[in-house]
Design a protein around this motif. Structure first.
Motif, PDB file in Angstrom:
ATOM      1  N   ILE A   1       0.752  -1.090   0.077  1.00  0.00           N
ATOM      2  CA  ILE A   1      -0.402  -0.017  -0.247  1.00  0.00           C
ATOM      3  C   ILE A   1       1.423   0.978   0.067  1.00  0.00           C
ATOM      4  O   ILE A   1       1.189   1.034   0.592  1.00  0.00           O
ATOM      5  CB  ILE A   1      -1.000  -0.096   1.053  1.00  0.00           C
ATOM      6  CG1 ILE A   1      -1.650  -0.983   1.068  1.00  0.00           C
ATOM      7  CG2 ILE A   1      -1.535   1.341   1.322  1.00  0.00           C
ATOM      8  CD1 ILE A   1      -3.005  -1.556   2.391  1.00  0.00           C
ATOM      9  N   LEU A   2       0.586   2.282  -1.221  1.00  0.00           N
ATOM     10  CA  LEU A   2       1.666   3.090  -1.097  1.00  0.00           C
ATOM     11  C   LEU A   2       0.568   4.241  -1.289  1.00  0.00           C
ATOM     12  O   LEU A   2      -0.763   4.301  -1.440  1.00  0.00           O
ATOM     13  CB  LEU A   2       2.237   3.191  -2.381  1.00  0.00           C
ATOM     14  CG  LEU A   2       3.268   2.374  -2.887  1.00  0.00           C
ATOM     15  CD1 LEU A   2       3.410   2.582  -4.736  1.00  0.00           C
ATOM     16  CD2 LEU A   2       4.295   2.219  -2.180  1.00  0.00           C
TER      17      LEU A   2
ATOM     18  N   PHE B   1       6.159  10.180  -1.354  1.00  0.00           N
ATOM     19  CA  PHE B   1       5.024   8.579  -1.014  1.00  0.00           C
ATOM     20  C   PHE B   1       5.179   9.179   0.774  1.00  0.00           C
ATOM     21  O   PHE B   1       6.707   9.270   1.188  1.00  0.00           O
ATOM     22  CB  PHE B   1       6.415   7.509  -1.346  1.00  0.00           C
ATOM     23  CG  PHE B   1       6.706   6.837  -2.585  1.00  0.00           C
ATOM     24  CD1 PHE B   1       5.207   6.393  -2.931  1.00  0.00           C
ATOM     25  CD2 PHE B   1       7.541   7.523  -3.382  1.00  0.00           C
ATOM     26  CE1 PHE B   1       5.051   5.824  -3.969  1.00  0.00           C
ATOM     27  CE2 PHE B   1       7.259   7.185  -4.736  1.00  0.00           C
ATOM     28  CZ  PHE B   1       6.155   6.688  -5.296  1.00  0.00           C
ATOM     29  N   LYS B   2       4.674   8.685   1.516  1.00  0.00           N
ATOM     30  CA  LYS B   2       4.561   8.536   3.271  1.00  0.00           C
ATOM     31  C   LYS B   2       5.175   6.892   2.994  1.00  0.00           C
ATOM     32  O   LYS B   2       5.087   5.993   2.320  1.00  0.00           O
ATOM     33  CB  LYS B   2       2.830   8.809   2.884  1.00  0.00           C
ATOM     34  CG  LYS B   2       2.573  10.232   2.976  1.00  0.00           C
ATOM     35  CD  LYS B   2       0.907   9.720   3.485  1.00  0.00           C
ATOM     36  CE  LYS B   2       0.492  11.480   3.256  1.00  0.00           C
ATOM     37  NZ  LYS B   2      -1.228  10.871   3.813  1.00  0.00           N
ATOM     38  N   PRO B   3       5.213   7.264   4.697  1.00  0.00           N
ATOM     39  CA  PRO B   3       6.092   5.814   4.891  1.00  0.00           C
ATOM     40  C   PRO B   3       5.533   4.738   5.366  1.00  0.00           C
ATOM     41  O   PRO B   3       3.613   4.663   5.076  1.00  0.00           O
ATOM     42  CB  PRO B   3       6.462   6.366   6.421  1.00  0.00           C
ATOM     43  CG  PRO B   3       5.776   7.491   6.390  1.00  0.00           C
ATOM     44  CD  PRO B   3       6.054   8.343   5.527  1.00  0.00           C
ATOM     45  N   ILE B   4       5.720   3.731   5.208  1.00  0.00           N
ATOM     46  CA  ILE B   4       4.655   2.497   4.767  1.00  0.00           C
ATOM     47  C   ILE B   4       3.647   2.513   6.331  1.00  0.00           C
ATOM     48  O   ILE B   4       4.053   2.963   7.461  1.00  0.00           O
ATOM     49  CB  ILE B   4       5.240   0.637   4.355  1.00  0.00           C
ATOM     50  CG1 ILE B   4       6.629   1.386   3.032  1.00  0.00           C
ATOM     51  CG2 ILE B   4       4.909  -0.233   5.204  1.00  0.00           C
ATOM     52  CD1 ILE B   4       5.293   1.152   2.176  1.00  0.00           C
ATOM     53  N   ALA B   5       1.899   1.646   6.247  1.00  0.00           N
ATOM     54  CA  ALA B   5       1.862   1.735   7.045  1.00  0.00           C
ATOM     55  C   ALA B   5       1.945   1.025   8.188  1.00  0.00           C
ATOM     56  O   ALA B   5       2.783  -0.325   8.187  1.00  0.00           O
ATOM     57  CB  ALA B   5       0.445   1.223   6.956  1.00  0.00           C
ATOM     58  N   GLY B   6       2.573   1.813   9.629  1.00  0.00           N
ATOM     59  CA  GLY B   6       2.646   0.294  10.664  1.00  0.00           C
ATOM     60  C   GLY B   6       4.056   1.310  10.815  1.00  0.00           C
ATOM     61  O   GLY B   6       4.740   0.858  12.192  1.00  0.00           O
TER      62      GLY B   6
ATOM     63  N   LEU C   1      11.867   3.399  -6.514  1.00  0.00           N
ATOM     64  CA  LEU C   1      10.678   4.502  -6.513  1.00  0.00           C
ATOM     65  C   LEU C   1      12.048   5.298  -5.163  1.00  0.00           C
ATOM     66  O   LEU C   1      12.305   5.198  -4.436  1.00  0.00           O
ATOM     67  CB  LEU C   1       9.751   3.590  -5.510  1.00  0.00           C
ATOM     68  CG  LEU C   1       8.788   2.998  -5.659  1.00  0.00           C
ATOM     69  CD1 LEU C   1       8.877   2.119  -6.658  1.00  0.00           C
ATOM     70  CD2 LEU C   1       7.405   3.559  -4.901  1.00  0.00           C
ATOM     71  N   THR C   2      11.463   6.850  -5.409  1.00  0.00           N
ATOM     72  CA  THR C   2      12.398   7.710  -4.840  1.00  0.00           C
ATOM     73  C   THR C   2      11.381   8.417  -4.061  1.00  0.00           C
ATOM     74  O   THR C   2      10.595   9.659  -4.176  1.00  0.00           O
ATOM     75  CB  THR C   2      13.157   8.781  -5.484  1.00  0.00           C
ATOM     76  OG1 THR C   2      13.907   8.309  -6.516  1.00  0.00           O
ATOM     77  CG2 THR C   2      13.446   9.870  -4.780  1.00  0.00           C
ATOM     78  N   TYR C   3      11.473   8.484  -2.693  1.00  0.00           N
ATOM     79  CA  TYR C   3      10.185   8.019  -1.377  1.00  0.00           C
ATOM     80  C   TYR C   3      10.445   9.699  -1.450  1.00  0.00           C
ATOM     81  O   TYR C   3       9.954   9.726  -0.738  1.00  0.00           O
ATOM     82  CB  TYR C   3      10.583   7.479  -0.405  1.00  0.00           C
ATOM     83  CG  TYR C   3      12.083   7.399   0.875  1.00  0.00           C
ATOM     84  CD1 TYR C   3      12.181   8.592   1.522  1.00  0.00           C
ATOM     85  CD2 TYR C   3      12.137   6.947   0.097  1.00  0.00           C
ATOM     86  CE1 TYR C   3      13.400   8.650   2.226  1.00  0.00           C
ATOM     87  CE2 TYR C   3      13.687   6.489   0.635  1.00  0.00           C
ATOM     88  CZ  TYR C   3      14.482   7.710   1.913  1.00  0.00           C
ATOM     89  OH  TYR C   3      14.948   8.113   2.594  1.00  0.00           O
TER      90      TYR C   3
END
Length: 176
Positions: free
Chosen positions: A129-130, A139-144, A166-168
């Motif tokens: 989930i992105l 990008f936001k951090p991965i959930a959790g 992916l360049t976050y």
């Protein structure tokens, strides 16, 4: 009338073997191209979906992109978009769009910045989930997690491998 039953000459045998070798090479090349095409298409569709969602996120309340494998082995992308309703007291309007991006036999794995690599399994067992920052498109951090992001997504079928980087920090997606 005289019959000549001497058989085939060495030159004729070499010509036949050469023709068979050329045909075998053409068939092998065609099969490898056909088996690799689904990986190429999946990678291109996924890159497009991520870029589209990133742009959508910059004007909406919330956008998430879930990449998963269904129970039959097809890879899907579910984009969920929340927009503000016209009436400020009403809850946001939520719309989900489902798109199949990968055919049977295509495998997808993703690597996080903490070094964990996960391969998608059927039945949403371990989807990716992105989500995106509304102001910058990053990008936001991965959930959790507070500081773990998706670093790469690798898509393969047969001997064909495609990688999305992916360049976050910026939200940029590069197909390699």
């Amino acid at each position: 009338m005289r019959k000549d039953n001497r058989g085939l000459s060495l030159v004729e045998i070499i010509i036949v073997i050469t023709i068979l070798a050329i045909l075998a090479g053409a068939v092998t090349t065609g099969v490898s191209l056909a088996t690799g095409r689904p990986a190429d298409e999946c990678a291109a569709k996924l890159q497009s979906a991520i870029q589209s969602s990133r742009l959508s996120a910059m004007g909406k309340v919330n956008v998430t992109l879930e990449i998963y494998m269904n129970d039959k082995g097809y890879i899907y992308v579910a984009e969920t978009v929340e927009t503000e309703s016209e009436n400020p007291t009403d809850p946001p309007v939520v719309r989900t769009t489902l798109t199949r991006i990968g055919d049977l036999g295509v495998s997808l794995e993703f690597t996080l910045t903490n070094g964990v690599t996960t391969t998608l399994q059927p039945n949403h067992a371990n989807s990716l989930i992105l989500s995106f920052d509304r102001s910058s498109g990053a990008f936001k951090p991965i959930a959790g997690y507070s500081d773990v992001y998706c670093k790469t997504i690798t898509i393969s079928r047969g001997n064909r491998v495609k990688e999305l980087e992916l360049t976050y920090v910026t939200g940029k997606v590069t197909l390699k």
